[in-house]
Design an enzyme around this catalytic site. Structure first.
Site, PDB file in Angstrom:
ATOM      1  N   HIS A  62       0.821  -1.202   0.000  1.00  0.00           N
ATOM      2  CA  HIS A  62       0.000   0.000   0.000  1.00  0.00           C
ATOM      3  C   HIS A  62       0.864   1.264   0.000  1.00  0.00           C
ATOM      4  CE1 HIS A  62      -3.157  -2.649   2.209  1.00  0.00           C
ATOM      5  NE2 HIS A  62      -3.198  -2.833   0.904  1.00  0.00           N
ATOM      6  N   LYS A  72       4.491   6.191   7.591  1.00  0.00           N
ATOM      7  CA  LYS A  72       3.978   5.257   8.595  1.00  0.00           C
ATOM      8  C   LYS A  72       5.090   4.848   9.549  1.00  0.00           C
ATOM      9  CE  LYS A  72       0.573   3.291   5.466  1.00  0.00           C
ATOM     10  NZ  LYS A  72       0.201   2.131   4.659  1.00  0.00           N
ATOM     11  N   TYR A 132       0.055   1.145  13.778  1.00  0.00           N
ATOM     12  CA  TYR A 132       0.893   2.115  13.096  1.00  0.00           C
ATOM     13  C   TYR A 132       0.334   3.519  13.174  1.00  0.00           C
ATOM     14  CZ  TYR A 132      -1.796  -0.164   9.251  1.00  0.00           C
ATOM     15  OH  TYR A 132      -2.753  -0.776   8.477  1.00  0.00           O
ATOM     16  N   ASP A 169      -6.215  -6.262  -2.743  1.00  0.00           N
ATOM     17  CA  ASP A 169      -4.795  -6.560  -2.890  1.00  0.00           C
ATOM     18  C   ASP A 169      -4.550  -7.654  -3.923  1.00  0.00           C
ATOM     19  OD1 ASP A 169      -4.180  -4.595  -1.065  1.00  0.00           O
ATOM     20  OD2 ASP A 169      -3.836  -5.973   0.598  1.00  0.00           O
TER      21      ASP A 169
END
Length: 189
Positions: A62, A72, A132, A169
């Site tokens: 991603h 992130k 995260y 995905d």
């Protein structure tokens, strides 16, 4: 807290000190002063994400359109995961390269990836938690994905794990298809 820049510019691994005693343990996976010293600037946090995955789940690769992009800071408070940073920045000297780091609830190691880098992980155990911090809020219109199973990327997914991917995905374009479609961020150098 110890830190080390990875071979991909804009990605670091952080390992906090762990304090164990007869009550349990204490660890501070994110420490602004140590982060700022390593990276050179503080991280703006706009959102905190938390996912729970069963063994074999692969999430990613991603990334978000740049600008604004999405940096992130990822760690694993429970279970274990193989965290992978992929350089998706067209023109970068490490374009298409990746780094993999095991994040788990033993070391509480964390990975930071700056805007323009791709992120994926594979849960190595059932009920693995990924937590995260994100520099920008989730914005579906600018969120992108590249195929985590793209042979050209050669990501180091464990051979003994049967991959489980979301529909999104699983249908993601390859790195070459994403580049050809102009979906990838450009390297700012």
């Amino acid at each position: 807290m110890q830190s080390k820049e990875l071979s991909i510019a804009g990605a670091w691994v952080f390992e906090p000190s762990r304090f164990d005693d007869d009550r349990g343990l204490f660890v501070a996976p994110y420490q602004e002063a140590a982060f700022t010293e390593a990276v050179g600037s503080p991280m703006r946090v706009a959102q905190s994400n938390h996912s729970v995955s069963r063994r074999g789940v692969i999430r990613g690769v991603h990334f978000a359109d740049v600008p604004p992009g999405q940096a992130k800071y990822v760690y694993c408070p429970s279970g274990a995961l193989l965290d992978v940073v992929v350089d998706l920045r067209v023109g970068s000297p490490t374009f298409g390269a990746h780094e993999a780091v095991v994040l788990d609830s033993t070391s509480y190691r964390a990975v930071y990836l700056s805007e323009g880098l791709g992120h994926a992980f594979c849960a190595l155990a059932d009920n693995t938690v990924a937590s995260y911090l994100c520099s920008t809020a989730y914005a579906p219109a600018i969120e992108r994905t590249v195929a985590a199973m793209d042979p050209a990327l050669g990501l180091p997914w464990p051979a003994e794990i049967t991959p489980i991917l979301s529909e999104r995905d699983a249908a993601a374009p390859s790195l070459a298809e994403a580049a050809e479609a102009g979906l990838l961020p450009r390297y700012a150098g």
